[in-house]
Motif scaffolding. Structure first.
Motif: not given
Ligand SMILES: NC(=O)c1ccc[n+]([C@@H]2O[C@H](COP(=O)([O-])OP(=O)(O)OC[C@H]3O[C@@H](n4cnc5c(N)ncnc54)[C@H](O)[C@@H]3O)[C@@H](O)[C@H]2O)c1
Ligand SMILES: N[C@H](CO)Cc1c[nH]c[nH+]1
Length: 875
Positions: A496, A567, A570-572, A629, A652, A770, A811
């Motif tokens: 991050d 959780y 906060g990735g994208t 982590q 993710n 979903e 959601h």
């Molecule tokens: N089902 C639901 O209710 C719902 C709601 C909101 C979001 N989502 C999903 O949540 C997901 C959010 O994903 P995001 O990536 O934006 O945020 P995230 O917070 O899930 O992931 C980000 C984290 O992933 C880790 N990461 C990224 N690349 C990595 C690597 N190569 N190696 C190790 N760790 C790594 C990092 O630690 C980073 O902090 C999306 O797939 C979205 O569709 C689902």
């Protein structure tokens, strides 16, 4: 050529061997241990993929991409990898019996071989090295349980081979019958050509491109001490053992020790501290030792950061990140416009000055940049390298809606950098300018013309295999479990890009961290009220009591799960809505410890929207970490992160895999809400559906992530109507700020043509989406047939977005087909039910004989006795 290669595994004792071994040569590591952060950064890593491993070619390539120096693979994998992976990164793992079976193609596709032999027979080994002339040959006596002698190591080296020694046979203590000291092994070949028996030693600077600092002498004793302590220790010809810097403070950290080609001299590559290497307080004994160029700039910037003189421009830059950002952009632009070689050098120097200022401000040094460059050079998989759209578009400054929250913040408030702006290009304008790419299309299938196998294929989601992801997250989870906060902080810095002093903040949260525009705060407040109302109504707060027989009363009552971890991805994108959806039911259920985990932004802060929600839902701690982590820290706890009993929330594939992993570890004693995954929606549309509404609903999920999947099931729609919807998808998609994500998710998505509502709902029930949106003439009537779905949106005016944010439903929903057996998150997810019973004496007279008979039937006498002893007392 190394003198020997150590073979380590995850059980390498307390890890004390790792750093000393990394100083003297490459380490051979198993895949699951190879990339953990406990491996020293300076280590050269060879990854051994054993013959019984199920690793795929892609996985092996990903290990190289992630920084492994070489992989050692069995023949089956080598056949696929030779020619794909550069030969110098590939070694072949062979049993000695198969040496002659290796083809010329494989031999030329690898740079060496690791041969397993039952024992060390130098003559025999010499006889087959001719098969691998020009390649490195490593010999591993797999069955050997005794340490090798120095003469064996020497003999193998003389035969141009390197001995592989398992860590269990190596020690930092004195060599004995069971283990050999690592320095003894390393120095097995060394010979001195001097009368005093010492070894000339060149000392070079690791950080200054290998610049020579001086010439000294080493003895066996001094080398041994250096290997183990990691400090520069030499042998003074006048004063004996010389621990560099012991009196002056100019100590050295030893990065690498190498023998020269004929093993009579050494090179120590060091990081020099203090006034310098030379006794005249200069960096180097050769010349004045003044640094220049980038190293000089780095020295100056470091000292400016510590104490810059009043009025210094560099000081102003450190204190004004916006100014620094603008200068970097300006200088980059000027460099691109420069014409002559002089101008290019001039502008490049300016850009490097500002870029390095940015690095030093973030605690990043030239050595870190060099390491990053080296890591990148190790990647086997190359990216296309196209520029992001905002840099190719003529319109470069379009602000997407994601900028809204920060943009409308008051002038006094520091503007929080919104993560989406950093990771998602705000490329397209409303008319699609700047993007002339191919149409954004889904694939169409006619259900009546598909076979059973094709239908089954349509029901599958485009996600990675969970076992592959679990293997990837395991080292991260293990690392956090073993090293707690230290690992957490390192991984947060790595993934991050945030340098934190501590991973956790607790209430009361500072008001300036929650400053929001009025409209955003008001919207969050309305959403909070609706979601709270709906979740409060779900709470099980009355006790269920049933008298099953006279005098036998059974009850069931709910209690909150004490400690929960939520959780928030906060990735994208920043997702305060997810904080509401998880925090409110936790609050309503009465959970005592509510830990909210979310990846911090690069400046170490959490978005003000999420901070505000954390306060609304009464979070007891915020964990500033993301990915696997964060999940590991919640599951096992660390010195500063409270361990929780259940982990909730989407994320993710790293997050999802880590949740699945910790859930299966009985030591963690932690539950998870559900195996959530990438977002998805299935829309059923008939002739009454509005094409623009349908397209908008599909895109609202497609924009979540590249792995999101959206499905349109049409009911009796002719091709022209479907084309109309497709055109709408394409038109609307081009106007989205996240068009680049949509460009990847939409082609993985499908349109399924059906002839009736029944057929459409049957397909949806099998897909178990979903979200299910019904654009049907009589949508409310269709709900009765819905068997599997996370949440249903009924009729044209119920967009999924309402449920995503504020109508009241949750959601956080099951994805990937899990809606067949899981509910979405709700208040009961934060409670557990306890049953109780109270049996009166009369009740036992009636029930006791039944119980005793059943216990007899199972042969469990003690069970029967517990009843009969009472019945006898009552008789
Ligand atoms: N089902 C639901 O209710 C719902 C709601 C909101 C979001 N989502 C999903 O949540 C997901 C959010 O994903 P995001 O990536 O934006 O945020 P995230 O917070 O899930 O992931 C980000 C984290 O992933 C880790 N990461 C990224 N690349 C990595 C690597 N190569 N190696 C190790 N760790 C790594 C990092 O630690 C980073 O902090 C999306 O797939 C979205 O569709 C689902
Ligand atoms: N649609 C997501 C669930 O799949 C939740 C969400 C968050 N923000 C917007 N939408």
């Amino acid at each position: 050529m190394s003198v020997f290669l150590p073979l380590l595994d995850a059980h390498v004792g307390d890890g004390a061997l790792l750093a000393p071994l990394a100083r003297i040569g490459p380490l051979i590591l198993p895949p699951d241990f190879a990339l953990t952060t406990s491996i020293p950064k300076n280590a050269t890593r060879y990854i051994l993929v054993d013959t019984d491993s199920s690793l795929s070619m892609d996985h092996v390539i990903s290990l190289l991409d992630q920084g492994a120096d070489k992989v050692i693979v069995p023949l089956a994998l080598a056949k696929g990898l030779a020619g794909v992976v550069p030969a110098h990164r590939l070694l072949l793992l062979l049993d000695v019996a198969n040496v002659s079976a290796v083809s010329d193609t494989i031999r030329s596709g690898v740079s060496g071989v690791l041969i397993k032999t039952p024992s060390v027979d130098v003559d025999f080994i010499s006889s087959f090295t001719r098969f691998f002339a020009g390649s490195s040959v490593h010999v591993f006596p797999a069955a050997s349980v005794e340490p090798p002698s120095r003469s064996t190591i020497r003999a193998l080296h003389a035969a141009n081979t390197t001995l592989v020694i398992p860590a269990s046979l190596l020690t930092l203590s004195a060599t004995d019958a069971k283990q050999i000291n690592i320095a003894d092994a390393f120095l097995a070949n060394i010979v001195s050509d001097r009368k005093d028996g010492l070894f000339p030693t060149v000392v070079s600077s690791h950080l200054d491109g290998g610049r020579t600092l001086g010439l000294v002498y080493s003895s066996l004793e001094s080398i041994q001490e250096s290997i183990v302590s990691g400090k520069g220790v030499y042998q003074s010809r006048k004063h004996g053992l010389w621990r560099k810097g012991e009196t002056s403070g100019a100590t050295q950290d030893v990065v690498r020790i190498r023998l020269d080609c004929d093993a009579d001299a050494l090179e120590f590559s060091v990081v020099q501290h203090g006034a310098g290497f030379c006794h005249l307080e200069r960096q180097s004994c050769f010349g004045t030792g003044e640094v220049s160029g980038l190293s000089a700039l780095e020295h100056t910037l470091k000292s400016r950061l510590e104490s810059a003189p009043e009025g210094s421009y560099t000081r102003r830059l450190f204190g004004d990140p916006e100014l620094l950002r603008s200068k970097i952009m300006e200088e980059a632009d000027e460099l691109c416009r420069a014409d002559t070689s002089e101008e290019i050098a001039f502008e490049a120097a300016d850009l490097l000055y500002f870029a390095l200022t940015r690095c030093i401000a973030g605690g990043v040094y030239l050595a870190d940049i060099a390491r990053s460059l080296d890591e990148k050079a190790k990647k086997v998989t190359r990216r296309p390298g196209n520029a992001k759209p905002q840099w190719t578009s003529k319109l470069t400054t379009t602000e997407g809606p994601a900028a809204h929250c920060a943009a409308s913040t008051s002038a006094e408030t520091p503007k929080p950098p919104t993560r989406p702006a950093a990771t998602v290009p705000a490329s397209a304008t409303v008319d699609g300018a700047g993007d002339s790419g191919a149409p954004i299309r889904m694939r169409t299938h006619d259900l009546s013309a598909t076979t059973v196998a094709e239908r089954a294929q349509l029901l599958r989601r485009p996600v990675l295999k969970s076992d592959e992801m679990i293997a990837k997250v395991r080292p991260i989870v293990d690392d956090v479990r073993a090293r707690g906060d230290a690992a957490l902080l390192e991984l947060t810095a790595k993934f991050d890009k945030a340098q934190l002093a501590t991973p956790v903040i607790r209430p009361p949260f500072a008001p300036e961290t929650m400053v929001l525009p009025d409209d955003v705060r008001a919207a969050i407040d309305v959403a909070y009220a609706n979601i709270h109302k709906f979740h409060k109504a779900q709470a099980a707060d009355t006790t269920l009591r049933v008298e099953t027989m006279p005098g036998v009363v059974c009850s069931r009552f709910a209690r909150p799960i004490a400690r929960v971890g939520l959780y928030i991805p906060g990735g994208t994108a920043i997702l305060p809505s997810t904080a509401l959806m998880l925090g409110i039911p936790a609050q309503v259920a009465g959970c005592k410890e509510i830990v909210l985990a979310t990846p911090p932004r690069p400046d170490g802060s959490v978005s003000p929207e999420v901070m505000y929600v954390a306060q609304l839902v009464g979070a007891s701690a915020i964990l500033k970490a993301g990915g696997a982590q964060a999940v590991a820290a919640l599951a096992y706890g660390t010195a500063s992160v409270p361990k929780v009993d259940k982990i909730f929330g989407p994320g993710n594939q790293w997050v999802t895999a880590a949740k699945m992993l910790v859930q299966n570890d009985t030591d963690a004693l932690v539950a998870i809400d559900m195996p959530a995954g990438p977002s998805e929606v299935l829309v059923i549309a008939d002739h009454t559906a509005d094409a623009a509404f349908v397209a908008a609903d599909l895109l609202s999920q497609a924009e979540h992530g590249v792995d999101s999947q959206v499905v349109l099931v049409t009911v009796g729609l002719p091709s022209e109507r479907i084309a109309e919807i497709e055109a709408e998808v394409d038109r609307q998609a081009r106007a989205l700020t996240r068009v680049d994500i949509v460009r990847q998710s939409i082609p993985k998505s499908i349109i399924v043509r059906t002839g009736s509502v029944e057929e459409a709902i049957a397909f949806s029930n099998d897909y178990a989406p979903e979200h299910l949106i019904l654009h049907l003439e009589n949508a409310p009537a269709a709900v009765a047939a819905v068997e599997n779905a996370g949440s249903v949106f009924v009729g044209p005016y119920s967009p999924e977005s309402c449920g995503d944010y504020a109508s009241g439903t949750n959601h956080t929903l099951p994805t990937n087909g899990y809606a067949r057996q899981f509910s979405g998150v709700n208040t009961l997810s934060f409670q557990k039910h306890i049953t109780s019973q109270e049996v009166t004496a009369d009740g036992l007279k009636g029930l006791g004989p039944v119980v005793a008979t059943l216990a007899d039937c199972e042969g469990l006498d003690a069970h029967a006795n517990a009843v009969r002893v009472r019945l006898r007392a009552l008789a």
